[in-house]
Scaffold this motif. Structure first.
Motif, PDB file in Angstrom:
ATOM      1  N   THR A  47       0.830  -1.214   0.000  1.00 54.85           N
ATOM      2  CA  THR A  47       0.000   0.000   0.000  1.00 54.85           C
ATOM      3  C   THR A  47       0.867   1.268   0.000  1.00 54.85           C
ATOM      4  O   THR A  47       0.595   2.203  -0.751  1.00 54.85           O
ATOM      5  CB  THR A  47      -0.892   0.057   1.273  1.00 54.85           C
ATOM      6  OG1 THR A  47      -1.227  -1.264   1.638  1.00 54.85           O
ATOM      7  CG2 THR A  47      -2.113   0.888   1.059  1.00 54.85           C
ATOM      8  N   GLU A  48       1.900   1.254   0.830  1.00 57.31           N
ATOM      9  CA  GLU A  48       2.795   2.421   0.899  1.00 57.31           C
ATOM     10  C   GLU A  48       3.528   2.621  -0.422  1.00 57.31           C
ATOM     11  O   GLU A  48       3.712   3.759  -0.864  1.00 57.31           O
ATOM     12  CB  GLU A  48       3.910   2.162   1.918  1.00 57.31           C
ATOM     13  CG  GLU A  48       3.581   2.353   3.374  1.00 57.31           C
ATOM     14  CD  GLU A  48       4.811   1.889   4.188  1.00 57.31           C
ATOM     15  OE1 GLU A  48       4.677   0.854   4.849  1.00 57.31           O
ATOM     16  OE2 GLU A  48       5.877   2.549   4.106  1.00 57.31           O
ATOM     17  N   LYS A  51       1.371   4.216  -2.886  1.00 56.91           N
ATOM     18  CA  LYS A  51       1.116   5.607  -2.518  1.00 56.91           C
ATOM     19  C   LYS A  51       2.324   6.495  -2.794  1.00 56.91           C
ATOM     20  O   LYS A  51       2.230   7.530  -3.413  1.00 56.91           O
ATOM     21  CB  LYS A  51       0.772   5.669  -1.020  1.00 56.91           C
ATOM     22  CG  LYS A  51      -0.528   6.389  -0.739  1.00 56.91           C
ATOM     23  CD  LYS A  51      -0.745   6.545   0.759  1.00 56.91           C
ATOM     24  CE  LYS A  51      -1.386   5.305   1.374  1.00 56.91           C
ATOM     25  NZ  LYS A  51      -1.347   5.286   2.829  1.00 56.91           N
ATOM     26  N   SER A  52       3.499   6.058  -2.317  1.00 59.07           N
ATOM     27  CA  SER A  52       4.631   6.982  -2.410  1.00 59.07           C
ATOM     28  C   SER A  52       5.483   6.817  -3.658  1.00 59.07           C
ATOM     29  O   SER A  52       6.096   7.763  -4.112  1.00 59.07           O
ATOM     30  CB  SER A  52       5.493   6.892  -1.149  1.00 59.07           C
ATOM     31  OG  SER A  52       6.106   5.640  -1.105  1.00 59.07           O
ATOM     32  N   PRO A 120      -4.270  -1.695  -2.189  1.00 57.32           N
ATOM     33  CA  PRO A 120      -4.304  -0.314  -2.679  1.00 57.32           C
ATOM     34  C   PRO A 120      -5.296  -0.075  -3.815  1.00 57.32           C
ATOM     35  O   PRO A 120      -5.834   1.025  -3.940  1.00 57.32           O
ATOM     36  CB  PRO A 120      -2.879  -0.072  -3.182  1.00 57.32           C
ATOM     37  CG  PRO A 120      -2.202  -1.394  -3.210  1.00 57.32           C
ATOM     38  CD  PRO A 120      -2.922  -2.283  -2.265  1.00 57.32           C
ATOM     39  N   ASN A 127      -7.505   8.073  -0.660  1.00 59.73           N
ATOM     40  CA  ASN A 127      -7.359   7.103   0.420  1.00 59.73           C
ATOM     41  C   ASN A 127      -8.625   6.612   1.097  1.00 59.73           C
ATOM     42  O   ASN A 127      -8.561   5.976   2.138  1.00 59.73           O
ATOM     43  CB  ASN A 127      -6.451   7.657   1.516  1.00 59.73           C
ATOM     44  CG  ASN A 127      -5.096   7.043   1.368  1.00 59.73           C
ATOM     45  OD1 ASN A 127      -4.987   5.950   0.818  1.00 59.73           O
ATOM     46  ND2 ASN A 127      -4.088   7.736   1.848  1.00 59.73           N
TER      47      ASN A 127
END
Ligand code: S3P
Length: 183
Positions: A47-48, A51-52, A120, A127
């Motif tokens: 997920t991170e 996102k990033s 995700p 989010n």
């Protein structure tokens, strides 16, 4: 035909990561899980990463890990639900091993994913978790986009309403019937 690699595919939440190591253990091979390896190597959760670093970064890493394992012997590889649909992954998989598809209906997939927050693709850009209706529609859309890969699997196992143990039994039986394995 003698085989050295088994790839397990199926939509998110279809049990690929649970089944892979059990099958590997049953036939005495090694098992790998692409999502877990991505997390180990980056030190970040999927997920991170989405996102990033973005999905493209994730897909590149996913492909390079698949490529590494496609050169090893006696491995069971649990793919991510989307692995087969990116880059030349599907060709690599079909050329180097046997593809197993754990098949489930959109409704059952939805019930299994409903309470999970670690996927995700089931979050909106800001989010928020998708509504039930939006999530079901998204599952149906992704499934139909990926269907052309899934239906080309060498072995298709219907998992709905069947325990993990019985699914493993069925799969190993099918594998042994169709292919020559070391064990
Ligand atoms: C994805 C499935 C996930 C993970 C990522 C993207 C997909 O793996 O690779 O969130 O595109 O379907 P699981 O199928 O193991 O949940």
């Amino acid at each position: 035909m003698k085989i050295s690699r088994i790839y397990i595919t199926g939509f998110m939440g279809s049990g690929k990561s649970t089944l892979g190591p059990i099958v590997a253990n049953t036939i005495g091979w090694n098992s790998y899980d692409i999502d877990s390896e991505i997390e180990k190597r980056t030190g970040m959760k999927v997920t991170e990463i989405f996102k990033s670093k973005g999905e493209k970064f994730f897909r590149e890493l996913e492909s390079s890990i698949l490529d590494e394992h496609s050169k090893e012997l006696e491995v069971v590889v649990s793919l991510g639900g989307g692995t087969i649909a990116y880059n030349n992954n599907f060709d690599i998989i079909k050329k180097t091993g046997v593809l197993v598809y754990l098949k489930s209906s959109p409704e059952k997939i939805f019930l299994r994913l409903k309470h999970k927050t670690d996927r995700p693709l089931f979050q909106t850009i800001d989010n928020l978790v998708l509504s039930d209706e939006e999530a079901l529609q998204k599952i149906k859309r992704l499934l139909s986009e990926r269907e052309k890969y899934y239906r080309n699997a060498d072995i298709i196992i219907d998992i709905d309403g069947i325990s993990v143990g019985r699914t493993v039994d069925r799969l190993v039986r099918e594998l042994k019937k169709k292919f020559q394995m070391v064990n």
